[in-house]
Design an enzyme around this catalytic site. Sequence first.
Site, PDB file in Angstrom:
ATOM      1  N   LYS A 171       0.889  -1.175   0.000  1.00  0.00           N
ATOM      2  CA  LYS A 171       0.000   0.000   0.000  1.00  0.00           C
ATOM      3  C   LYS A 171       0.921   1.217   0.000  1.00  0.00           C
ATOM      4  O   LYS A 171       1.483   1.578   1.029  1.00  0.00           O
ATOM      5  CB  LYS A 171      -0.869  -0.021   1.261  1.00  0.00           C
ATOM      6  N   GLU A 246       9.368   1.655  10.944  1.00  0.00           N
ATOM      7  CA  GLU A 246      10.413   2.625  10.562  1.00  0.00           C
ATOM      8  C   GLU A 246       9.761   3.997  10.639  1.00  0.00           C
ATOM      9  O   GLU A 246       8.983   4.370   9.755  1.00  0.00           O
ATOM     10  CB  GLU A 246      10.900   2.349   9.133  1.00  0.00           C
ATOM     11  N   GLU A 379       9.616  16.597  14.920  1.00  0.00           N
ATOM     12  CA  GLU A 379       9.978  16.380  13.522  1.00  0.00           C
ATOM     13  C   GLU A 379       9.222  17.394  12.657  1.00  0.00           C
ATOM     14  O   GLU A 379       8.004  17.312  12.530  1.00  0.00           O
ATOM     15  CB  GLU A 379       9.604  14.948  13.125  1.00  0.00           C
TER      16      GLU A 379
HETATM   17  P1  NAD Z   1       2.069   8.706   7.491  1.00  0.00           P
HETATM   18  O1  NAD Z   1       2.253   7.949   8.755  1.00  0.00           O
HETATM   19  O2  NAD Z   1       1.014   9.724   7.422  1.00  0.00           O
HETATM   20  O3  NAD Z   1       1.780   7.717   6.270  1.00  0.00           O
HETATM   21  C1  NAD Z   1       2.649   6.639   5.980  1.00  0.00           C
HETATM   22  C2  NAD Z   1       1.853   5.550   5.298  1.00  0.00           C
HETATM   23  O4  NAD Z   1       0.902   5.043   6.239  1.00  0.00           O
HETATM   24  C3  NAD Z   1       1.043   6.019   4.085  1.00  0.00           C
HETATM   25  O5  NAD Z   1       1.073   5.018   3.085  1.00  0.00           O
HETATM   26  C4  NAD Z   1      -0.356   6.155   4.665  1.00  0.00           C
HETATM   27  O6  NAD Z   1      -1.364   5.999   3.699  1.00  0.00           O
HETATM   28  C5  NAD Z   1      -0.372   5.022   5.658  1.00  0.00           C
HETATM   29  N1  NAD Z   1      -1.378   5.152   6.721  1.00  0.00           N
HETATM   30  C6  NAD Z   1      -1.910   6.292   7.232  1.00  0.00           C
HETATM   31  N2  NAD Z   1      -2.835   5.999   8.165  1.00  0.00           N
HETATM   32  C7  NAD Z   1      -2.892   4.656   8.253  1.00  0.00           C
HETATM   33  C8  NAD Z   1      -3.648   3.751   9.034  1.00  0.00           C
HETATM   34  N3  NAD Z   1      -4.545   4.168   9.922  1.00  0.00           N
HETATM   35  N4  NAD Z   1      -3.441   2.431   8.872  1.00  0.00           N
HETATM   36  C9  NAD Z   1      -2.527   1.984   7.988  1.00  0.00           C
HETATM   37  N5  NAD Z   1      -1.787   2.782   7.196  1.00  0.00           N
HETATM   38  C10 NAD Z   1      -1.957   4.110   7.329  1.00  0.00           C
HETATM   39  O7  NAD Z   1       3.497   9.314   7.173  1.00  0.00           O
HETATM   40  P2  NAD Z   1       3.906  10.225   5.950  1.00  0.00           P
HETATM   41  O8  NAD Z   1       3.493  11.611   6.241  1.00  0.00           O
HETATM   42  O9  NAD Z   1       3.455   9.584   4.684  1.00  0.00           O
HETATM   43  O10 NAD Z   1       5.497  10.082   6.006  1.00  0.00           O
HETATM   44  C11 NAD Z   1       6.285  10.897   6.802  1.00  0.00           C
HETATM   45  C12 NAD Z   1       6.700  10.153   8.045  1.00  0.00           C
HETATM   46  O11 NAD Z   1       7.344   8.934   7.683  1.00  0.00           O
HETATM   47  C13 NAD Z   1       7.718  10.933   8.844  1.00  0.00           C
HETATM   48  O12 NAD Z   1       7.453  10.805  10.214  1.00  0.00           O
HETATM   49  C14 NAD Z   1       9.032  10.231   8.481  1.00  0.00           C
HETATM   50  O13 NAD Z   1      10.060  10.395   9.415  1.00  0.00           O
HETATM   51  C15 NAD Z   1       8.594   8.817   8.366  1.00  0.00           C
HETATM   52  N6  NAD Z   1       9.542   8.040   7.566  1.00  0.00           N
HETATM   53  C16 NAD Z   1      10.344   7.135   8.197  1.00  0.00           C
HETATM   54  C17 NAD Z   1      11.296   6.426   7.475  1.00  0.00           C
HETATM   55  C18 NAD Z   1      12.201   5.435   8.134  1.00  0.00           C
HETATM   56  O14 NAD Z   1      12.786   4.629   7.431  1.00  0.00           O
HETATM   57  N7  NAD Z   1      12.355   5.449   9.451  1.00  0.00           N
HETATM   58  C19 NAD Z   1      11.416   6.648   6.103  1.00  0.00           C
HETATM   59  C20 NAD Z   1      10.580   7.573   5.499  1.00  0.00           C
HETATM   60  C21 NAD Z   1       9.627   8.257   6.243  1.00  0.00           C
END
Ligand code: NAD
Length: 478
Positions: A171, A246, A379
Site C-alpha cells: 500500500k 520505521e 519532527e
Molecule cells: P504517514 O504515517 O502519514 O503515512 C505513511 C503511510 O501510512 C502512508 O502510506 C499512509 O497511507 C499510511 N497510513 C496512514 N494511516 C494509516 C492507518 N490508519 N493504517 C494503515 N496505514 C496508514 O506518514 P507520511 O506523512 O506519509 O510520512 C512521513 C513520516 O514517515 C515521517 O514521520 C518520516 O520520518 C517517516 N519516515 C520514516 C522512514 C524510516 O525509514 N524510518 C522513512 C521515510 C519516512
Amino acid sequence: MNTIYIDNNWVESNSSDVIAMLNPSDGTVLRNVSRGNAQDIDAAVKSARHAFETHWADMPAVERGRLLYKVSQKLIEHQDELTQLESDDCGKPTAQARADAIAIARYFEFYAGACDKFHGETIPYQSGFSVLTWREPHGVTGHIVPWNYPLQIFGRCVAAALAAGNTCVVKPGEDACLSILRVVELAREAGLPPGVLNLVTGYGHEAGDALVKHPDVDHISFTGSPAVGTLVTQVAAVHHTPVTLELGGKSPQIVFSDADLDELIPTVVRAIIQNTGQTCSAGTRLLVERPIYEKVISLVAEAFSNIQVGPASQNLDCGPLIRKTQLEHVKSYVQAALNDGLKVAGSGNLAPDAPEGGFYHKPMLFRDVPASHKLAREEVFGPILVAIPFDTEAEAVEIANGTDFGLVASVWTNDGHRQHRMARRVKAGQVYINNYGAGGGIELPFGGIKASGHGREKGFEALYGFTVLKTVAIKYKN
Ligand code: NAD
C-alpha cells in the site's frame, strides 16, 4: 478505469473513487490513482496467499535470487523513466530522483545475491539429538510505504521480503506513488510470477488499515509517522501480527572543536536539504562545541545563502515540499519559532521563476535554539536546521539523547577515544563518525529506537525480520 495490481495484472478496483496525484512543483494534477478499499486489499491478499502456497515459498533460493536479479537489471534499464516519474511526483530535483532510481535497483541486486546465502544453524544439544534452525518466510507480508522515498522504501522492504520467500501486498503513500506503479510492471516483465507482488493504492485509513487488519497477513512493515505507527501496532495486535516500524527522527550531528570543517559543512547542508528536509534520517540538529560555534554558524549560513530552491525539473539544490498542508505545517513551526524570539542565521533562495502553484519553502538555519524548544524536539519534516551550542561531552550526549527519537546520529571529532565513547553513548540505530548517511547504505542495517521505531531493514539484517525461526529437534538412536 480504476485499477489495482493483482496477479500481475491491473484489474478493476471495487471502488469508483480516485485520488489525484499532484505535481508539487506547480500544484497541477499528474494523474489519478484508485482509492482502493478493503475488498481490494482482500483480493490482493488472496492472490499473495495463493502464490505463496503454490510456488514462491518452495522455489529454490537460487532461482528466487536469479529472478530478483533480473528485476534489478530491468530497473536499471528503465532508470531514466523511473527518475522522471519520481522527480515529477515527489518534486525531487532530477539528480536526487536518479539516486533513488539507482538505489531501488541496488536493493533488488543486493537481496538477489542474499537469497541463497541466508540460512539457519545447528545447535549442540543432548546426546542423541540433532537440532537445527530454519529461517522460514512469514507468508504474506504487508508493506505500507510513505510518499517521501517511494522507490527506495519499496525497494528496501519488498526486495528483502521476497528474497526471504514471502509474497507481498504493498500500500503506497497517497501523495506520491507513480514510480512504484511502474516498478510492479517492470517486475512482471522481468519474470516475477503472478501473485508474488500485489499493489493497492489508496488512503491509509482505508486500504492501509484494511491491510493491517487482514487476518491472513502474516507480517507488516510500516514506514511512516510515529502517530500512525502506534495505530498500526494497535490494530496489528488484534491478530498478533508482527510489525516492523520505521518511523521519524530528529537526528543530531555533534561537532567537536577538532572537527574537519571542510568535510563537515557540505555534509551538514546535504543532510538537511536532501529531499527538502522530508527525510526521516535528515540531520536536523547541529550541536556544536562552543569554541567553534560561531565559525560553524557562519560557514553553514554562507552555504545556505548559495542554495537555490525551485521546480524539480530545474535540478536545483532543493525542490518543493510534497503538498500544501506540508508547506503550512513547516511554516507554522517557523512562525512559532520567530514568535518565541528565535533567530534565523541563514537561509536559501527561491528561484524567481518557481511556479506560483508549487509548495516551496527556503532552507533556514535557526541559531541558539534551546534544546527544550519544540523546533529542537519535534519532527518538522522540512528544510529547517537548528543549531545548539554545548560546552562538554556530557552535555552533548544529554542534548543528543534528549528527544523522543533515536534514528541516526553523527559525531565529528578526530579523537579516537571520544569517537568510541560517543558511539556507545548516543542513542540511535545508526551512528556515523566524521560522515553522515541520510538514507544511504543499502548494505547497512537501519532502523530506530524509541519513537523512531523498532526492527531493522536494509543489509542482511532485514532478512531476519522477514523470516521466522523454527527450531527442529530430531532424536535418533545411537
Ligand atoms: P504517514 O504515517 O502519514 O503515512 C505513511 C503511510 O501510512 C502512508 O502510506 C499512509 O497511507 C499510511 N497510513 C496512514 N494511516 C494509516 C492507518 N490508519 N493504517 C494503515 N496505514 C496508514 O506518514 P507520511 O506523512 O506519509 O510520512 C512521513 C513520516 O514517515 C515521517 O514521520 C518520516 O520520518 C517517516 N519516515 C520514516 C522512514 C524510516 O525509514 N524510518 C522513512 C521515510 C519516512
